[in-house]
Motif scaffolding. Structure first.
Motif, PDB file in Angstrom:
ATOM      1  N   GLU A  63       0.843  -1.199   0.000  1.00 56.17           N
ATOM      2  CA  GLU A  63       0.000   0.000   0.000  1.00 56.17           C
ATOM      3  C   GLU A  63       0.872   1.241   0.000  1.00 56.17           C
ATOM      4  OE1 GLU A  63      -1.722   1.535   4.029  1.00 56.17           O
ATOM      5  OE2 GLU A  63      -1.827  -0.659   4.079  1.00 56.17           O
ATOM      6  N   ASP A  64       0.333   2.308  -0.559  1.00 55.40           N
ATOM      7  CA  ASP A  64       0.962   3.616  -0.474  1.00 55.40           C
ATOM      8  C   ASP A  64      -0.133   4.667  -0.556  1.00 55.40           C
ATOM      9  OD1 ASP A  64       0.272   3.892  -3.176  1.00 55.40           O
ATOM     10  OD2 ASP A  64       2.316   3.950  -3.907  1.00 55.40           O
ATOM     11  N   ASN A  65       0.259   5.915  -0.461  1.00 51.36           N
ATOM     12  CA  ASN A  65      -0.676   7.032  -0.578  1.00 51.36           C
ATOM     13  C   ASN A  65      -0.345   7.832  -1.816  1.00 51.36           C
ATOM     14  OD1 ASN A  65      -1.454   6.199   1.971  1.00 51.36           O
ATOM     15  ND2 ASN A  65      -1.588   8.268   2.795  1.00 51.36           N
ATOM     16  N   ILE A  66      -1.370   8.405  -2.424  1.00 53.02           N
ATOM     17  CA  ILE A  66      -1.183   9.322  -3.540  1.00 53.02           C
ATOM     18  C   ILE A  66      -2.010  10.568  -3.260  1.00 53.02           C
ATOM     19  CG2 ILE A  66      -3.037   8.250  -4.912  1.00 53.02           C
ATOM     20  CD1 ILE A  66      -1.345   9.050  -7.427  1.00 53.02           C
ATOM     21  N   THR A  67      -1.414  11.699  -3.537  1.00 56.99           N
ATOM     22  CA  THR A  67      -2.121  12.969  -3.432  1.00 56.99           C
ATOM     23  C   THR A  67      -2.095  13.613  -4.802  1.00 56.99           C
ATOM     24  OG1 THR A  67      -1.435  13.237  -1.140  1.00 56.99           O
ATOM     25  CG2 THR A  67      -2.210  15.211  -2.278  1.00 56.99           C
ATOM     26  N   CYS A  68      -3.269  13.974  -5.294  1.00 58.64           N
ATOM     27  CA  CYS A  68      -3.388  14.643  -6.588  1.00 58.64           C
ATOM     28  C   CYS A  68      -3.905  16.060  -6.354  1.00 58.64           C
ATOM     29  CB  CYS A  68      -4.355  13.904  -7.508  1.00 58.64           C
ATOM     30  SG  CYS A  68      -3.822  12.260  -7.968  1.00 58.64           S
ATOM     31  N   SER A  69      -3.057  17.019  -6.649  1.00 58.51           N
ATOM     32  CA  SER A  69      -3.422  18.432  -6.606  1.00 58.51           C
ATOM     33  C   SER A  69      -2.358  19.186  -7.392  1.00 58.51           C
ATOM     34  CB  SER A  69      -3.486  18.950  -5.166  1.00 58.51           C
ATOM     35  OG  SER A  69      -2.197  19.052  -4.619  1.00 58.51           O
ATOM     36  N   LYS A  70      -2.647  20.423  -7.723  1.00 62.98           N
ATOM     37  CA  LYS A  70      -1.666  21.230  -8.450  1.00 62.98           C
ATOM     38  C   LYS A  70      -0.385  21.393  -7.636  1.00 62.98           C
ATOM     39  CE  LYS A  70      -5.023  23.757 -11.169  1.00 62.98           C
ATOM     40  NZ  LYS A  70      -5.690  25.015 -11.448  1.00 62.98           N
ATOM     41  N   GLU A  71      -0.520  21.472  -6.316  1.00 62.31           N
ATOM     42  CA  GLU A  71       0.632  21.694  -5.448  1.00 62.31           C
ATOM     43  C   GLU A  71       1.452  20.428  -5.203  1.00 62.31           C
ATOM     44  OE1 GLU A  71      -2.374  24.558  -5.283  1.00 62.31           O
ATOM     45  OE2 GLU A  71      -2.586  22.531  -4.487  1.00 62.31           O
ATOM     46  N   CYS A  72       0.816  19.277  -5.241  1.00 59.23           N
ATOM     47  CA  CYS A  72       1.479  18.037  -4.814  1.00 59.23           C
ATOM     48  C   CYS A  72       1.906  17.104  -5.939  1.00 59.23           C
ATOM     49  CB  CYS A  72       0.557  17.255  -3.879  1.00 59.23           C
ATOM     50  SG  CYS A  72       0.167  18.133  -2.370  1.00 59.23           S
ATOM     51  N   LEU A  73       1.373  17.277  -7.115  1.00 63.68           N
ATOM     52  CA  LEU A  73       1.631  16.323  -8.195  1.00 63.68           C
ATOM     53  C   LEU A  73       2.530  16.953  -9.253  1.00 63.68           C
ATOM     54  CD1 LEU A  73       0.745  13.420  -8.911  1.00 63.68           C
ATOM     55  CD2 LEU A  73      -1.104  14.410 -10.248  1.00 63.68           C
ATOM     56  N   THR A 135     -10.462  11.263 -12.933  1.00 66.59           N
ATOM     57  CA  THR A 135     -10.232  12.698 -12.955  1.00 66.59           C
ATOM     58  C   THR A 135     -10.603  13.296 -11.608  1.00 66.59           C
ATOM     59  OG1 THR A 135     -10.581  14.751 -14.195  1.00 66.59           O
ATOM     60  CG2 THR A 135     -12.519  13.353 -13.828  1.00 66.59           C
ATOM     61  N   LEU A 136      -9.993  14.408 -11.320  1.00 68.66           N
ATOM     62  CA  LEU A 136     -10.415  15.177 -10.159  1.00 68.66           C
ATOM     63  C   LEU A 136     -11.730  15.865 -10.481  1.00 68.66           C
ATOM     64  CD1 LEU A 136      -6.989  16.762  -9.185  1.00 68.66           C
ATOM     65  CD2 LEU A 136      -8.229  14.971  -7.975  1.00 68.66           C
ATOM     66  N   ASP A 137     -12.443  16.284  -9.450  1.00 65.86           N
ATOM     67  CA  ASP A 137     -13.621  17.111  -9.659  1.00 65.86           C
ATOM     68  C   ASP A 137     -13.181  18.581  -9.556  1.00 65.86           C
ATOM     69  OD1 ASP A 137     -13.345  17.581  -6.917  1.00 65.86           O
ATOM     70  OD2 ASP A 137     -15.069  16.339  -6.375  1.00 65.86           O
ATOM     71  N   SER A 138     -14.124  19.485  -9.432  1.00 59.99           N
ATOM     72  CA  SER A 138     -13.790  20.912  -9.451  1.00 59.99           C
ATOM     73  C   SER A 138     -13.016  21.372  -8.209  1.00 59.99           C
ATOM     74  CB  SER A 138     -15.062  21.746  -9.623  1.00 59.99           C
ATOM     75  OG  SER A 138     -15.963  21.473  -8.563  1.00 59.99           O
ATOM     76  N   GLU A 139     -12.915  20.533  -7.192  1.00 59.29           N
ATOM     77  CA  GLU A 139     -12.113  20.871  -6.001  1.00 59.29           C
ATOM     78  C   GLU A 139     -10.611  20.690  -6.262  1.00 59.29           C
ATOM     79  OE1 GLU A 139     -13.469  22.238  -3.184  1.00 59.29           O
ATOM     80  OE2 GLU A 139     -15.291  22.225  -4.417  1.00 59.29           O
ATOM     81  N   ASP A 140     -10.244  19.938  -7.290  1.00 61.22           N
ATOM     82  CA  ASP A 140      -8.842  19.740  -7.686  1.00 61.22           C
ATOM     83  C   ASP A 140      -7.955  19.174  -6.575  1.00 61.22           C
ATOM     84  OD1 ASP A 140      -8.778  20.392 -10.406  1.00 61.22           O
ATOM     85  OD2 ASP A 140      -8.739  22.539  -9.957  1.00 61.22           O
ATOM     86  N   PHE A 141      -8.513  18.240  -5.781  1.00 61.50           N
ATOM     87  CA  PHE A 141      -7.701  17.645  -4.724  1.00 61.50           C
ATOM     88  C   PHE A 141      -8.275  16.301  -4.300  1.00 61.50           C
ATOM     89  CE2 PHE A 141      -6.877  16.634  -0.299  1.00 61.50           C
ATOM     90  CZ  PHE A 141      -5.492  16.711  -0.255  1.00 61.50           C
ATOM     91  N   ILE A 142      -7.401  15.309  -4.180  1.00 65.67           N
ATOM     92  CA  ILE A 142      -7.759  14.024  -3.583  1.00 65.67           C
ATOM     93  C   ILE A 142      -6.506  13.408  -2.975  1.00 65.67           C
ATOM     94  CG2 ILE A 142      -7.374  12.551  -5.601  1.00 65.67           C
ATOM     95  CD1 ILE A 142     -10.005  11.069  -4.826  1.00 65.67           C
ATOM     96  N   GLU A 143      -6.682  12.759  -1.838  1.00 68.74           N
ATOM     97  CA  GLU A 143      -5.636  11.938  -1.235  1.00 68.74           C
ATOM     98  C   GLU A 143      -6.239  10.565  -1.023  1.00 68.74           C
ATOM     99  OE1 GLU A 143      -2.801  11.424   2.710  1.00 68.74           O
ATOM    100  OE2 GLU A 143      -4.156  13.148   2.599  1.00 68.74           O
ATOM    101  N   ALA A 144      -5.546   9.539  -1.482  1.00 69.09           N
ATOM    102  CA  ALA A 144      -6.088   8.188  -1.408  1.00 69.09           C
ATOM    103  C   ALA A 144      -4.985   7.183  -1.119  1.00 69.09           C
ATOM    104  CB  ALA A 144      -6.789   7.827  -2.713  1.00 69.09           C
ATOM    105  N   LYS A 145      -5.388   6.059  -0.539  1.00 67.24           N
ATOM    106  CA  LYS A 145      -4.516   4.908  -0.377  1.00 67.24           C
ATOM    107  C   LYS A 145      -4.710   4.018  -1.601  1.00 67.24           C
ATOM    108  CE  LYS A 145      -3.921   4.429   4.570  1.00 67.24           C
ATOM    109  NZ  LYS A 145      -2.456   4.456   4.498  1.00 67.24           N
TER     110      LYS A 145
END
Length: 180
Positions: A63-73, A135-145
């Motif tokens: 397992e790992d974590n992924i963060t998708c956002s303009k700042e993190c990816l 895809t991201l939604d209009s919030e432009d952020f997700i963190e998931a395992k």
């Protein structure tokens, strides 16, 4: 609770909901019967025990974590474009949302898109061999395992990939209603 619906055919911003007019919602039972996608709701604040039980039951060892956002990816726009390209994987794709939100789109047995909106506490299992995208939604952020059995397999196989064994196996399973 996760929400799912049949998508319209608009090519507007991929981060919008893309409901048909009128909207055609998809229940969890329908989602499984039409695509094989499994869904679990876990407490986003107290999920460890339930997640450990699921990992043990299904054999997830990585397992790992992924963060998708303009700042993190890194290479944000390019990554989002690649996530949204229709593809399949040779292994299940398992995601547990910790924070934020987004959409997983999957092709059903009739080759129509079903959009699945995920938010904290949602865990979905996308079967090997199904065409899908994210895809991201209009919030432009997700963190998931992310979870895998054995070593992680990151390779997407863009459509068309109908000659792959995992795709053939998936089509056999969907034709039997995922009885195994």
């Amino acid at each position: 609770m996760v929400r799912a619906w049949f998508m319209d055919s608009s090519d507007e911003d991929q981060r919008l909901e893309h409901h048909r007019d009128p909207p055609q919602l998809v229940s969890l039972d329908q989602l499984f019967k039409l695509s094989g996608v499994e869904y679990f709701k876990l407490d986003p604040e107290n999920y460890q025990k339930d997640l450990e039980n699921l990992k043990k039951k299904r054999g997830y060892t990585y397992e790992d974590n992924i963060t998708c956002s303009k700042e993190c990816l890194e290479n944000y726009e390019q990554k989002l474009k690649s996530f949204f390209t229709e593809h399949l994987h040779t292994e299940e794709e398992i995601r547990f949302v910790l924070r934020g939100s987004g959409y997983f789109d999957v092709r059903d047995i009739n080759d129509e898109w079903i959009r699945i909106a995920v938010s904290p506490g949602d865990l979905i299992i996308i079967p090997a061999g199904i065409y899908h995208r994210f895809t991201l939604d209009s919030e432009d952020f997700i963190e998931a395992k992310r979870f895998f059995i054995g070593q992680p397999v990151w390779t997407p196989h863009n459509r068309p990939a109908d000659d792959m064994e995992c795709r053939k196996h998936y089509l056999q399973r969907v034709s039997r209603g995922f009885e195994e």
